[in-house]
Scaffold this active site. Structure first.
Site, PDB file in Angstrom:
ATOM      1  N   ASP A 170      16.195  78.397  50.194  1.00 25.96           N
ATOM      2  CA  ASP A 170      16.958  79.756  49.603  1.00 25.96           C
ATOM      3  C   ASP A 170      18.344  79.533  49.442  1.00 25.96           C
ATOM      4  O   ASP A 170      18.793  78.587  50.020  1.00 25.96           O
ATOM      5  CB  ASP A 170      16.350  80.847  50.370  1.00 25.96           C
ATOM      6  CG  ASP A 170      16.250  82.182  49.436  1.00 25.96           C
ATOM      7  OD1 ASP A 170      17.025  82.156  48.399  1.00 25.96           O
ATOM      8  OD2 ASP A 170      15.203  83.063  49.821  1.00 25.96           O
ATOM      9  N   ASP A 174      13.403  87.806  42.152  1.00 30.15           N
ATOM     10  CA  ASP A 174      12.260  87.870  42.658  1.00 30.15           C
ATOM     11  C   ASP A 174      11.399  88.588  42.012  1.00 30.15           C
ATOM     12  O   ASP A 174      11.489  89.615  41.471  1.00 30.15           O
ATOM     13  CB  ASP A 174      12.147  88.361  44.039  1.00 30.15           C
ATOM     14  CG  ASP A 174      13.042  87.533  45.139  1.00 30.15           C
ATOM     15  OD1 ASP A 174      13.647  86.900  44.738  1.00 30.15           O
ATOM     16  OD2 ASP A 174      12.831  87.953  46.412  1.00 30.15           O
TER      17      ASP A 174
END
Ligand code: GLA
Length: 549
Positions: A163, A232
């Protein structure tokens, strides 16, 4: 291999397709992820609320439901598996409450099921959940990419999602350089540990819709096999389980569809998890996500509580004919053939001469959809017909002169078609959209189409928005060619002159061959203003276009 800078003509996308442009890694390294990765990840359903047992239960369900046999083979533990602090030697520490016996026994149990094992880390000093990251502290100093990669290899990790929260820029000239340094370091670390590990990079998502997005998208392919480019997908929340999630599916679909030029076998755009089948998604919406992700050759990473999926959802997620579209070895991105205020028509060439076609109904009412072969880029010959198979119910129709379906609200029809000989070779035909929209988080940000009026307009699916991109580098619509004359855009009789020739860059610019300037929408978010030709800026958002793939 596709050139990375300015590209002459359109041959790099046209050619024989993205599949032909894959180059195997040097020095005998084994190529990874030649088809889009598939599997399961806990995040969108459980977030930090998982236990080792929940991970193992879902791994077992992948096998017992038959999904693993259909290709969903990698179980990845997302954020929150580690502690906030490293030990005295600088090693990552697993959360002892979740993993009383450490990580290795769980990894072994997942492997014993015949599955692969994936894990999450972060390129910054802390993960998005503020646990220990692999990157250097904000103020500069030591990173942990190599030590952490060695730990992952000792756990027999097969897949790493890295990430991009909390990446410090200390000592770097800019933010893009800081990210690049971190992702390059992780890539080198993974290559050094003697184990093939698929590398999923989240770097582009931290630059979504900024000019730097296109720079980051250009280099991630050097380091890993897939990358998250944007927001997301909506998570499940136990305290609001039925909150609708389809809008986020449409948004992720919209940004991903416009980035096909970055994708090829071994390098995948990743629009995030499959939440189809979970709460907040109707069966029609779930079908849509599965069909759209497959049309885009997107990774199919389920993120739901598999034990709670209905039999219909399980059957849909495991549909072998739809999965075959996703996993097709050409790895092509779908072309947006037509976009109206409620309908999208997509086309995807498949290996061996078949094509997949999908019709998404984004609207609130059922719609009847008709698709003529010529609109898909086949010839207008009256003998052109399509053998079609509806991939949701398996029904076959021979010799169709038009594909038709009644598509329920939020549903997607998907066919596999085989054109007859008189259909000829398909051309690259569809909508050209300007990708800097006014509404982030909504597909409305991607509904501005180039029209033959020399303006961008709200996409309506009218013939004036249908363009054929020729191998010679012209943009044709209704038999005329887009040209620059006297500094202005005109549609004129095609004459092969240089003012009718355009090149398309990896950044997404349409550059005229005569004046070397870029097709520009004065204000990125406005419609109905005459387009202009302007000097090409560096990733200037009002000059970034998405073309038929
Ligand atoms: C980011 C990612 C998500 C998930 C969380 C974990 O938001 O995009 O997919 O990994 O971090 O904190």
């Amino acid at each position: 291999m596709r050139p990375r800078a300015l590209l002459a003509g359109f041959c790099w996308v046209m050619g024989v397709g993205a599949g032909a442009s894959f180059v195997a890694p040097a020095s005998g390294a084994q190529p990874l992820a030649l088809t889009p990765p598939m599997g399961w990840n806990d995040w969108a359903h459980f977030q930090c609320g998982f236990t080792a047992q929940a991970i193992l239960d879902n791994a077992k369900l992948l096998v017992s439901t038959g999904l693993a046999a259909r290709g969903y083979n990698t179980v990845t533990i997302d954020d929150c598996w580690m502690q906030k602090a490293r030990d005295a030697q600088g090693n990552l520490q697993v959360d002892p409450d979740r993993f009383q016996h450490g990580m290795k026994p769980l990894a072994s149990a997942i492997h014993a099921l015949g599955l692969k094992f994936g894990i999450y880390e972060d390129a910054g000093s802390e993960t998005c959940g503020r646990f220990a990251g692999s990157g250097q502290p904000d103020v500069g100093g030591k990173d942990h990419f190599l030590e952490d990669a060695r730990i992952f290899a000792s756990w027999d990790v097969d897949y790493l999602k890295l990430d991009g929260c909390n990446v410090g820029v200390a000592g770097q000239s800019d933010r893009v350089s800081a990210y690049r340094k971190a992702y390059a370091a992780e890539s080198a670390a993974l290559k050094s540990v003697g184990r093939p590990i698929v590398f999923s990079e989240s770097a582009p998502a931290y630059f979504e819709n900024t000019p730097e997005w296109y720079d980051v998208l250009t280099w991630v392919r050097q380091y890993g096999q897939l990358w998250r480019e944007g927001s997301d997908i909506a998570n499940y929340h136990a305290n609001n389980p039925d909150a609708p999630r389809f809008k986020s599916v449409l948004w992720n679909y919209a940004y991903n569809l416009a980035l096909g030029r970055f994708q090829r076998p071994g390098n995948w755009d990743d629009p995030d998890f499959i939440i189809g089948g979970d709460s907040g998604m109707s069966l029609a919406e779930s079908r849509s996500q599965m069909a759209l992700w497959s049309m885009m050759s997107a990774p199919l990473i389920l993120s739901s509580d598999l034990g709670k999926l209905s039999p219909e959802a399980l059957k849909m997620l495991g549909n072998p004919a739809v999965i075959a579209v996703d996993q097709d070895s050409l790895g092509r991105m779908a072309t947006l053939v037509r976009r109206t205020s409620s309908i999208d028509i997509l086309l995807k060439p498949l290996k061996g001469g078949d094509y997949a076609v999908a019709a998404l109904n984004r609207g609130d009412a059922p719609a009847q959809v008709q698709i003529h072969p010529a609109e898909l880029g086949f010839s207008t010959d009256a003998n052109c017909s399509l053998n079609g198979q509806n991939l949701w119910n398996g029904e076959r129709w021979p010799s169709l002169s038009v594909l038709q379906a009644d598509v329920a609200s939020h549903d997607t029809a998907i066919w596999r078609i085989h054109p007859s000989a008189s259909c000829g070779a398909v051309t690259r035909t569809g909508a050209i959209i300007i990708t800097a929209g006014r509404t982030l988080g909504s597909i409305d940000g991607y509904t501005h189409c180039l029209a033959t009026t020399g303006k961008v307009e709200e996409c309506s699916g009218a013939p004036e928005e249908s363009w054929t991109v020729t191998s010679g580098g012209t943009l044709k619509s209704s038999g005329a060619c887009l040209a620059v004359a006297g500094g202005k855009l005109v549609m004129e009789k095609c004459n092969d002159g240089s003012m009718q020739h355009w090149s398309y860059t990896l950044a997404g610019n349409l550059v005229n061959a005569a004046d070397h300037e870029c097709l520009t929408n004065v204000s990125a978010s406005e419609t109905q203003q005459p387009l202009t030709m302007q000097p090409c800026g560096h990733n200037q958002l009002n000059q970034v276009w998405s073309l038929p793939d």
